[in-house]
Design a protein around this motif. Sequence first.
Motif, PDB file in Angstrom:
ATOM      1  N   MET A   1      60.019  19.410  32.633  1.00 57.82           N
ATOM      2  CA  MET A   1      59.334  19.140  33.893  1.00 57.82           C
ATOM      3  C   MET A   1      60.161  19.631  35.082  1.00 57.82           C
ATOM      4  O   MET A   1      59.622  20.152  36.051  1.00 57.82           O
ATOM      5  N   LEU A   2      61.448  19.453  34.967  1.00 59.40           N
ATOM      6  CA  LEU A   2      62.332  19.873  36.057  1.00 59.40           C
ATOM      7  C   LEU A   2      62.291  21.392  36.244  1.00 59.40           C
ATOM      8  O   LEU A   2      62.325  21.883  37.375  1.00 59.40           O
ATOM      9  N   PHE A   3      62.174  22.125  35.146  1.00 56.89           N
ATOM     10  CA  PHE A   3      62.111  23.584  35.246  1.00 56.89           C
ATOM     11  C   PHE A   3      60.824  24.050  35.913  1.00 56.89           C
ATOM     12  O   PHE A   3      60.819  25.044  36.641  1.00 56.89           O
ATOM     13  N   TRP A   4      59.721  23.336  35.699  1.00 56.51           N
ATOM     14  CA  TRP A   4      58.452  23.676  36.350  1.00 56.51           C
ATOM     15  C   TRP A   4      58.562  23.477  37.861  1.00 56.51           C
ATOM     16  O   TRP A   4      58.098  24.307  38.650  1.00 56.51           O
ATOM     17  N   VAL A   5      59.168  22.386  38.266  1.00 56.25           N
ATOM     18  CA  VAL A   5      59.335  22.106  39.699  1.00 56.25           C
ATOM     19  C   VAL A   5      60.260  23.138  40.327  1.00 56.25           C
ATOM     20  O   VAL A   5      59.992  23.649  41.422  1.00 56.25           O
ATOM     21  N   LEU A   6      61.342  23.455  39.629  1.00 53.19           N
ATOM     22  CA  LEU A   6      62.276  24.461  40.142  1.00 53.19           C
ATOM     23  C   LEU A   6      61.595  25.825  40.250  1.00 53.19           C
ATOM     24  O   LEU A   6      61.763  26.537  41.249  1.00 53.19           O
ATOM     25  N   GLY A   7      60.811  26.188  39.239  1.00 53.50           N
ATOM     26  CA  GLY A   7      60.082  27.456  39.285  1.00 53.50           C
ATOM     27  C   GLY A   7      59.082  27.497  40.426  1.00 53.50           C
ATOM     28  O   GLY A   7      58.923  28.521  41.097  1.00 53.50           O
ATOM     29  N   LEU A   8      58.396  26.381  40.662  1.00 58.88           N
ATOM     30  CA  LEU A   8      57.438  26.308  41.768  1.00 58.88           C
ATOM     31  C   LEU A   8      58.139  26.440  43.115  1.00 58.88           C
ATOM     32  O   LEU A   8      57.645  27.131  44.010  1.00 58.88           O
ATOM     33  N   LEU A   9      59.289  25.802  43.256  1.00 61.20           N
ATOM     34  CA  LEU A   9      60.045  25.921  44.509  1.00 61.20           C
ATOM     35  C   LEU A   9      60.530  27.348  44.748  1.00 61.20           C
ATOM     36  O   LEU A   9      60.505  27.845  45.875  1.00 61.20           O
ATOM     37  N   ILE A  10      60.966  28.007  43.701  1.00 64.68           N
ATOM     38  CA  ILE A  10      61.406  29.405  43.837  1.00 64.68           C
ATOM     39  C   ILE A  10      60.226  30.294  44.221  1.00 64.68           C
ATOM     40  O   ILE A  10      60.342  31.157  45.094  1.00 64.68           O
ATOM     41  N   LEU A  11      59.080  30.075  43.590  1.00 60.02           N
ATOM     42  CA  LEU A  11      57.886  30.851  43.930  1.00 60.02           C
ATOM     43  C   LEU A  11      57.467  30.607  45.381  1.00 60.02           C
ATOM     44  O   LEU A  11      57.144  31.554  46.107  1.00 60.02           O
ATOM     45  N   CYS A  12      57.486  29.365  45.814  1.00 63.44           N
ATOM     46  CA  CYS A  12      57.134  29.052  47.214  1.00 63.44           C
ATOM     47  C   CYS A  12      58.100  29.710  48.189  1.00 63.44           C
ATOM     48  O   CYS A  12      57.691  30.221  49.229  1.00 63.44           O
ATOM     49  N   GLY A  13      59.374  29.693  47.868  1.00 60.43           N
ATOM     50  CA  GLY A  13      60.363  30.346  48.722  1.00 60.43           C
ATOM     51  C   GLY A  13      60.145  31.840  48.813  1.00 60.43           C
ATOM     52  O   GLY A  13      60.253  32.441  49.890  1.00 60.43           O
ATOM     53  N   PHE A  14      59.837  32.463  47.685  1.00 57.72           N
ATOM     54  CA  PHE A  14      59.561  33.899  47.677  1.00 57.72           C
ATOM     55  C   PHE A  14      58.337  34.226  48.513  1.00 57.72           C
ATOM     56  O   PHE A  14      58.355  35.159  49.321  1.00 57.72           O
ATOM     57  N   LEU A  15      57.251  33.453  48.342  1.00 57.49           N
ATOM     58  CA  LEU A  15      56.033  33.704  49.114  1.00 57.49           C
ATOM     59  C   LEU A  15      56.249  33.442  50.601  1.00 57.49           C
ATOM     60  O   LEU A  15      55.661  34.113  51.445  1.00 57.49           O
ATOM     61  N   TRP A  16      57.069  32.474  50.942  1.00 55.92           N
ATOM     62  CA  TRP A  16      57.350  32.163  52.348  1.00 55.92           C
ATOM     63  C   TRP A  16      58.068  33.327  53.025  1.00 55.92           C
ATOM     64  O   TRP A  16      57.772  33.664  54.173  1.00 55.92           O
ATOM     65  N   THR A  17      58.994  33.965  52.324  1.00 56.19           N
ATOM     66  CA  THR A  17      59.703  35.097  52.924  1.00 56.19           C
ATOM     67  C   THR A  17      58.805  36.324  53.033  1.00 56.19           C
ATOM     68  O   THR A  17      58.957  37.118  53.953  1.00 56.19           O
ATOM     69  N   ARG A  18      57.867  36.505  52.106  1.00 61.30           N
ATOM     70  CA  ARG A  18      56.941  37.639  52.151  1.00 61.30           C
ATOM     71  C   ARG A  18      55.898  37.473  53.244  1.00 61.30           C
ATOM     72  O   ARG A  18      55.342  38.445  53.719  1.00 61.30           O
ATOM     73  N   LYS A  19      55.589  36.251  53.633  1.00 60.74           N
ATOM     74  CA  LYS A  19      54.548  35.973  54.614  1.00 60.74           C
ATOM     75  C   LYS A  19      54.830  36.663  55.948  1.00 60.74           C
ATOM     76  O   LYS A  19      53.926  37.189  56.580  1.00 60.74           O
ATOM     77  N   GLY A  20      56.059  36.686  56.370  1.00 60.57           N
ATOM     78  CA  GLY A  20      56.417  37.281  57.649  1.00 60.57           C
ATOM     79  C   GLY A  20      56.277  38.793  57.678  1.00 60.57           C
ATOM     80  O   GLY A  20      56.181  39.388  58.744  1.00 60.57           O
TER      81      GLY A  20
END
Length: 66
Positions: A1-20
């Motif tokens: 479960m922890l790996f899923w949350v970590l993967g989701l956070l990494i994906l969100c961070g990547f998408l946040w940087t691409r948004k700009g």
Amino acid sequence: MLFWVLGLLILCGFLWTRKGKLKIEDITDKYIFITGCDSGFGNLAARTFDKKGFHVIAACLTESGS
């Protein structure tokens, strides 16, 4: 479960940087169709996009709203 949350956070961070970096080029050739422009959010969105240079096609429910 922890790996899923970590993967989701990494994906969100990547998408946040691409948004700009996302930009719409050549907006003079773009059209936006917005429904519900009598009042509220639709009206605000139509006015905002018009000020930014887009061609706006606004649909209203009532004749008095147009």
